[in-house]
Design a protein around this motif. Structure first.
Motif, short mmCIF file in Angstrom:
data_model
loop_
_atom_site.label_atom_id
_atom_site.label_comp_id
_atom_site.label_asym_id
_atom_site.label_seq_id
_atom_site.Cartn_x
_atom_site.Cartn_y
_atom_site.Cartn_z
N HIS A 127 0.83 -1.20 0.00
CA HIS A 127 0.00 0.00 0.00
C HIS A 127 0.87 1.25 0.00
O HIS A 127 1.91 1.31 0.69
CB HIS A 127 -0.92 0.00 1.23
CG HIS A 127 -2.03 0.98 1.14
ND1 HIS A 127 -1.86 2.32 1.43
CD2 HIS A 127 -3.34 0.84 0.80
CE1 HIS A 127 -3.00 2.96 1.27
NE2 HIS A 127 -3.92 2.08 0.90
N GLU A 129 0.51 3.95 1.51
CA GLU A 129 0.62 4.50 2.86
C GLU A 129 1.12 3.45 3.85
O GLU A 129 0.82 3.52 5.05
CB GLU A 129 -0.75 5.03 3.32
CG GLU A 129 -1.27 6.20 2.49
CD GLU A 129 -0.41 7.43 2.66
OE1 GLU A 129 0.16 7.62 3.75
OE2 GLU A 129 -0.28 8.19 1.68
N ARG A 132 2.78 4.62 7.19
CA ARG A 132 1.84 5.23 8.14
C ARG A 132 0.93 4.17 8.75
O ARG A 132 0.59 4.24 9.94
CB ARG A 132 0.99 6.29 7.44
CG ARG A 132 1.76 7.53 7.01
CD ARG A 132 0.82 8.54 6.37
NE ARG A 132 -0.13 9.06 7.35
CZ ARG A 132 -1.30 9.59 7.04
NH1 ARG A 132 -1.69 9.63 5.76
NH2 ARG A 132 -2.10 10.07 7.96
N ASN A 180 -5.80 1.59 7.76
CA ASN A 180 -5.94 2.49 6.62
C ASN A 180 -7.26 3.25 6.69
O ASN A 180 -7.32 4.45 6.40
CB ASN A 180 -5.85 1.71 5.32
CG ASN A 180 -5.90 2.63 4.11
OD1 ASN A 180 -5.09 3.54 3.96
ND2 ASN A 180 -6.85 2.39 3.22
N THR A 184 -7.98 7.39 6.91
CA THR A 184 -8.61 8.07 5.78
C THR A 184 -10.07 8.43 5.98
O THR A 184 -10.62 9.23 5.22
CB THR A 184 -8.50 7.21 4.50
OG1 THR A 184 -9.11 5.93 4.74
CG2 THR A 184 -7.05 6.99 4.12
#
Length: 240
Positions: A127, A129, A132, A180, A184
């Motif tokens: 991914h 991200e 993070r 995730n 988001t």
């Protein structure tokens, strides 16, 4: 320090409270909570309840519980009717008489914007991200341990050391999806996860804990049933 002087100077626009809320949301969503708090403190007039409520939810998302509790007190002082919104963030306990009514509201508040579906495999690092996501999971694990979480590494079948087993559990697909979505989705929004296998016991225990410490409802569909994690309890009654 972010400011709006150019809006006034260049465009003749006087920033409204919505502008300030948007900047707090931008900074807090990126994890820059200290900068967000500094920005709030330098607002040239009294910050509205929306500013503090937004910052409160972002603090809970990123595990800054002390800041979140402080914001909850400010929200109560500024606008007592906002208690329902605080309850969504897990900061103010509900009265018994309000439980059923507020539970209905929670169940009727799905994620407002769904722009894409992400697919994960255990141990996935593809991914964009990725850094993070794993950083958030590691941070959450420490907060979970503070309230009694102990990783159940018996669900890791590989013959590896204890630390590696804990890392393997942390990288289960449902946890990657959860992290995730947490990064988001709007603050305090419901999180939804679909899994084509049965959720393992450790992940099930972990989701119960994070639903309580973050004040987020998590709805997960695994191979056998739906699980609604809320306030540290799962709808399956730990039998699935």
């Amino acid at each position: 320090m972010l400011h709006f002087s150019s809006m006034i100077r260049d465009y003749g626009i006087v920033p409204s409270m919505e502008h300030y809320v948007s900047v707090v949301d931008m900074l807090g969503s990126a994890g820059h909570l200290d900068e967000a708090l500094e920005f709030i403190e330098k607002i040239p007039f009294e910050p509205s309840v929306d500013v503090w409520e937004n910052f409160m939810c972002l603090c809970r998302v990123h595990g800054h519980l002390e800041h979140g509790d402080h914001c909850a007190e400010l929200v109560k002082q500024l606008d007592p009717p906002q208690l329902n919104e605080q309850t969504k963030a897990g900061l103010v306990p509900l009265k018994d008489s309000d439980l059923k009514q507020n539970e209905k509201k929670k169940l009727a508040s799905p994620l407002e914007v769904i722009s894409r579906v992400n697919e994960y495999r255990a141990g996935d690092t593809s991914h964009p991200e990725n850094d993070r996501i794993y950083a958030l999971l590691i941070s959450l694990k420490e907060h979970m341990k503070e309230v009694g979480y102990v990783p159940e590494t018996r669900y890791v079948l590989h013959d590896i050391d204890q630390e590696s087993k804990e890392e393997a559990i942390l990288a289960h697909s449902e946890r990657l999806a959860f992290a995730n979505d947490l990064l988001t989705s709007p603050a305090c929004a419901q999180i939804r996860i679909n899994k084509n296998l049965r959720v393992c016991g450790d992940c099930h225990a972990a989701f119960k804990i994070v639903s309580k410490i973050l004040g987020r409802m998590i709805v997960m569909r695994d191979a056998k049933r739906f699980h609604h994690f809320n306030e540290g309890i799962c709808s399956c009654g730990d039998y699935w």
